[in-house]
Design a protein around this motif. Structure first.
Motif, PDB file in Angstrom:
ATOM      1  N   MET A 131       0.832  -1.187   0.000  1.00  0.00           N
ATOM      2  CA  MET A 131       0.000   0.000   0.000  1.00  0.00           C
ATOM      3  C   MET A 131       0.866   1.236   0.000  1.00  0.00           C
ATOM      4  SD  MET A 131      -2.872  -1.416  -0.114  1.00  0.00           S
ATOM      5  CE  MET A 131      -3.894   0.039   0.055  1.00  0.00           C
ATOM      6  N   SER A 132       0.313   2.340  -0.525  1.00  0.00           N
ATOM      7  CA  SER A 132       1.072   3.570  -0.665  1.00  0.00           C
ATOM      8  C   SER A 132       1.406   4.206   0.660  1.00  0.00           C
ATOM      9  CB  SER A 132       0.273   4.571  -1.524  1.00  0.00           C
ATOM     10  OG  SER A 132      -0.953   4.858  -0.908  1.00  0.00           O
ATOM     11  N   THR A 133       0.836   3.720   1.762  1.00  0.00           N
ATOM     12  CA  THR A 133       1.097   4.288   3.080  1.00  0.00           C
ATOM     13  C   THR A 133       2.403   3.801   3.685  1.00  0.00           C
ATOM     14  OG1 THR A 133      -0.219   2.534   4.038  1.00  0.00           O
ATOM     15  CG2 THR A 133      -1.329   4.634   3.571  1.00  0.00           C
ATOM     16  N   LEU A 178       3.865   0.517   2.754  1.00  0.00           N
ATOM     17  CA  LEU A 178       4.160  -0.845   2.317  1.00  0.00           C
ATOM     18  C   LEU A 178       4.192  -0.937   0.812  1.00  0.00           C
ATOM     19  CD1 LEU A 178       1.909  -2.798   4.820  1.00  0.00           C
ATOM     20  CD2 LEU A 178       4.335  -2.279   4.989  1.00  0.00           C
ATOM     21  N   LEU A 179       4.001   0.181   0.147  1.00  0.00           N
ATOM     22  CA  LEU A 179       4.014   0.219  -1.311  1.00  0.00           C
ATOM     23  C   LEU A 179       5.328  -0.312  -1.829  1.00  0.00           C
ATOM     24  CD1 LEU A 179       2.567   1.153  -3.872  1.00  0.00           C
ATOM     25  CD2 LEU A 179       3.620   3.387  -3.538  1.00  0.00           C
ATOM     26  N   PHE A 180       5.225  -1.147  -2.886  1.00  0.00           N
ATOM     27  CA  PHE A 180       6.424  -1.806  -3.416  1.00  0.00           C
ATOM     28  C   PHE A 180       7.205  -0.821  -4.261  1.00  0.00           C
ATOM     29  CE2 PHE A 180       9.251  -4.922  -4.396  1.00  0.00           C
ATOM     30  CZ  PHE A 180       9.240  -5.386  -5.697  1.00  0.00           C
ATOM     31  N   LEU A 181       7.786   0.176  -3.585  1.00  0.00           N
ATOM     32  CA  LEU A 181       8.604   1.163  -4.276  1.00  0.00           C
ATOM     33  C   LEU A 181      10.054   1.025  -3.812  1.00  0.00           C
ATOM     34  CD1 LEU A 181       6.308   4.278  -4.300  1.00  0.00           C
ATOM     35  CD2 LEU A 181       6.476   2.386  -5.892  1.00  0.00           C
ATOM     36  N   LEU A 182      10.412  -0.186  -3.473  1.00  0.00           N
ATOM     37  CA  LEU A 182      11.765  -0.571  -3.121  1.00  0.00           C
ATOM     38  C   LEU A 182      12.378   0.244  -2.000  1.00  0.00           C
ATOM     39  CD1 LEU A 182      14.009  -1.698  -6.040  1.00  0.00           C
ATOM     40  CD2 LEU A 182      13.487  -2.861  -3.949  1.00  0.00           C
ATOM     41  N   PRO A 200       3.098 -14.070 -20.741  1.00  0.00           N
ATOM     42  CA  PRO A 200       2.725 -13.605 -19.407  1.00  0.00           C
ATOM     43  C   PRO A 200       3.971 -13.315 -18.567  1.00  0.00           C
ATOM     44  CG  PRO A 200       1.385 -15.480 -20.046  1.00  0.00           C
ATOM     45  CD  PRO A 200       2.450 -15.358 -21.084  1.00  0.00           C
ATOM     46  N   PHE A 201       3.987 -12.166 -17.913  1.00  0.00           N
ATOM     47  CA  PHE A 201       5.129 -11.725 -17.117  1.00  0.00           C
ATOM     48  C   PHE A 201       4.760 -11.707 -15.632  1.00  0.00           C
ATOM     49  CE2 PHE A 201       8.326  -8.002 -16.487  1.00  0.00           C
ATOM     50  CZ  PHE A 201       9.268  -8.877 -15.983  1.00  0.00           C
ATOM     51  N   PHE A 202       3.730 -10.949 -15.273  1.00  0.00           N
ATOM     52  CA  PHE A 202       3.199 -10.946 -13.917  1.00  0.00           C
ATOM     53  C   PHE A 202       1.857 -10.237 -13.938  1.00  0.00           C
ATOM     54  CE2 PHE A 202       5.314  -6.871 -14.260  1.00  0.00           C
ATOM     55  CZ  PHE A 202       4.566  -6.002 -13.481  1.00  0.00           C
ATOM     56  N   THR A 203       1.166 -10.228 -12.808  1.00  0.00           N
ATOM     57  CA  THR A 203      -0.108  -9.530 -12.675  1.00  0.00           C
ATOM     58  C   THR A 203       0.090  -8.295 -11.806  1.00  0.00           C
ATOM     59  OG1 THR A 203      -1.384 -11.563 -12.882  1.00  0.00           O
ATOM     60  CG2 THR A 203      -2.506  -9.676 -11.907  1.00  0.00           C
ATOM     61  N   LEU A 204      -0.380  -7.164 -12.294  1.00  0.00           N
ATOM     62  CA  LEU A 204      -0.323  -5.895 -11.583  1.00  0.00           C
ATOM     63  C   LEU A 204      -1.705  -5.579 -11.043  1.00  0.00           C
ATOM     64  CD1 LEU A 204       1.139  -3.101 -10.983  1.00  0.00           C
ATOM     65  CD2 LEU A 204       0.276  -2.381 -13.211  1.00  0.00           C
ATOM     66  N   ILE A 205      -1.793  -5.209  -9.760  1.00  0.00           N
ATOM     67  CA  ILE A 205      -3.073  -4.850  -9.156  1.00  0.00           C
ATOM     68  C   ILE A 205      -3.006  -3.419  -8.666  1.00  0.00           C
ATOM     69  CG2 ILE A 205      -4.805  -5.414  -7.407  1.00  0.00           C
ATOM     70  CD1 ILE A 205      -2.177  -7.991  -8.020  1.00  0.00           C
ATOM     71  N   LEU A 206      -3.871  -2.561  -9.187  1.00  0.00           N
ATOM     72  CA  LEU A 206      -3.991  -1.188  -8.705  1.00  0.00           C
ATOM     73  C   LEU A 206      -5.121  -1.121  -7.697  1.00  0.00           C
ATOM     74  CD1 LEU A 206      -3.615   1.038 -11.905  1.00  0.00           C
ATOM     75  CD2 LEU A 206      -1.969   0.748 -10.051  1.00  0.00           C
ATOM     76  N   MET A 207      -4.881  -0.480  -6.559  1.00  0.00           N
ATOM     77  CA  MET A 207      -5.891  -0.292  -5.523  1.00  0.00           C
ATOM     78  C   MET A 207      -6.011   1.199  -5.272  1.00  0.00           C
ATOM     79  SD  MET A 207      -4.536  -3.438  -3.183  1.00  0.00           S
ATOM     80  CE  MET A 207      -2.848  -2.986  -3.616  1.00  0.00           C
ATOM     81  N   VAL A 208      -7.070   1.802  -5.777  1.00  0.00           N
ATOM     82  CA  VAL A 208      -7.188   3.251  -5.844  1.00  0.00           C
ATOM     83  C   VAL A 208      -8.352   3.737  -4.986  1.00  0.00           C
ATOM     84  CG1 VAL A 208      -7.483   5.225  -7.375  1.00  0.00           C
ATOM     85  CG2 VAL A 208      -6.245   3.199  -8.180  1.00  0.00           C
ATOM     86  N   GLY A 252      -2.563   2.539  -4.229  1.00  0.00           N
ATOM     87  CA  GLY A 252      -1.782   1.402  -3.773  1.00  0.00           C
ATOM     88  C   GLY A 252      -1.544   0.445  -4.920  1.00  0.00           C
ATOM     89  N   ILE A 253      -0.596  -0.450  -4.714  1.00  0.00           N
ATOM     90  CA  ILE A 253      -0.252  -1.366  -5.792  1.00  0.00           C
ATOM     91  C   ILE A 253       0.132  -2.713  -5.219  1.00  0.00           C
ATOM     92  CG2 ILE A 253       2.236  -0.907  -5.947  1.00  0.00           C
ATOM     93  CD1 ILE A 253       1.763  -0.680  -9.026  1.00  0.00           C
ATOM     94  N   GLY A 254      -0.169  -3.775  -5.958  1.00  0.00           N
ATOM     95  CA  GLY A 254       0.239  -5.116  -5.589  1.00  0.00           C
ATOM     96  C   GLY A 254       0.654  -5.875  -6.831  1.00  0.00           C
ATOM     97  N   THR A 255       1.332  -6.999  -6.639  1.00  0.00           N
ATOM     98  CA  THR A 255       1.736  -7.839  -7.763  1.00  0.00           C
ATOM     99  C   THR A 255       1.480  -9.295  -7.429  1.00  0.00           C
ATOM    100  OG1 THR A 255       4.012  -8.069  -6.970  1.00  0.00           O
ATOM    101  CG2 THR A 255       3.553  -6.226  -8.474  1.00  0.00           C
TER     102      THR A 255
END
Length: 280
Positions: free
Chosen positions: A5-7, A9-13, A118-126, A133-136
């Motif tokens: 999540m963007s709070t 835990l967002l996967f922004l490394l 197929p590479f991966f699945t991207l999930i946007l949580m807006v 927020g984002i998930g994979t």
């Protein structure tokens, strides 16, 4: 399935080297007082989120484990049709690894294809234009997704992005430095962008320290910036600390030839003449 999540835990490394906006140590350097509206919420006049969300797009960047922007990825929405939206699928990442997807609240999944596979699945949580927020699911280890923003869908994209950072081993072999254990200091250092950078005035002694920040500091910083096509090339840095993780932050003081400010970016590497660093 992993959700970030963007709070925080967002996967922004790890917040520092992936998305430098979140690090208070370098925030003032990566975000100088001068700011370009850059197609962002400021350009939309969204102080009170007053714009129609139907006119918005969500943008972000996808990078591989070496910090290299991945262009040509196709993003296919799994469920919604997006009828009436500003852009219709499929959506494809540009030369900076940047995607533009219709703004839609709730959770939306995208199947990401690379070279048709197929590479991966991207999930946007807006929730709102400022809460994305984002998930994979099935993403390879080390994949980075960063710089999420809501932008105007009625104006041309206005981003200047860093595609990759590498040095030349033996003058010919290109070595990406992000998340790398280097047997030598990265010289000459090459920055490759999504479009040509502006030339640098050789007499402007303030340009380099305001544009390139090395942590921990070296005894001698990079010198002699020169432009070649979409690249900026530096040389001369000395005094990297052995067996130590380093960060190099590139700030919005770097501009494109058309005047766009660089989306701030940091990469990390380890100078390891004897013992390899372990990245987490």
């Amino acid at each position: 399935m992993r959700f970030k999540m963007s709070t925080g835990l967002l996967f922004l490394l790890f917040s520092f080297f992936q998305n430098c906006y979140f690090n208070p140590v370098v925030n003032g350097i990566l975000n100088p007082v001068e700011k370009e509206e850059n197609g962002s919420l400021a350009a939309l006049g969204l102080v009170g989120i007053a714009a129609e969300t139907s006119d918005l797009l969500i943008t972000g960047q996808i990078r591989d484990q070496n910090g290299v922007a991945i262009s040509g990825l196709v993003l296919l929405p799994s469920l919604p049709s997006f009828q009436g939206k500003l852009a219709m699928p499929p959506y494809t990442t540009d030369s900076g690894g940047r995607f533009y997807l219709p703004f839609q609240t709730g959770s939306t999944s995208y199947q990401v294809l690379q070279n048709g596979n197929p590479f991966f699945t991207l999930i946007l949580m807006v929730t709102s234009p400022t809460d994305i927020g984002i998930g994979t699911n099935g993403a390879p280890l080390g994949l980075e997704i960063s710089n999420l923003n809501a932008v105007s869908g009625t104006e041309p994209p206005n981003f200047f992005d860093l595609v990759r950072v590498f040095y030349l081993e033996g003058g010919v072999t290109e070595v990406n430095i992000h998340n790398a254990n280097l047997g030598k200091s990265p010289n000459p250092l090459v920055l490759e962008f999504s479009e040509p950078p502006a030339s640098v005035d050789s007499e402007d002694v303030s340009w380099m320290p305001n544009s390139v920040l090395i942590i921990p500091a070296t005894s001698v910083g990079y010198l002699n910036p020169s432009v070649s096509g979409n690249q900026l090339i530096f040389s001369g840095a000395e005094g990297f600390t052995p067996n130590t993780q380093h960060f190099i932050a590139f700030t919005s003081n770097i501009k494109s030839a058309t005047g766009k400010l660089l989306s701030p970016r940091a990469v990390r590497f380890c100078y390891t003449p004897s013992v390899n660093c372990v990245f987490y």
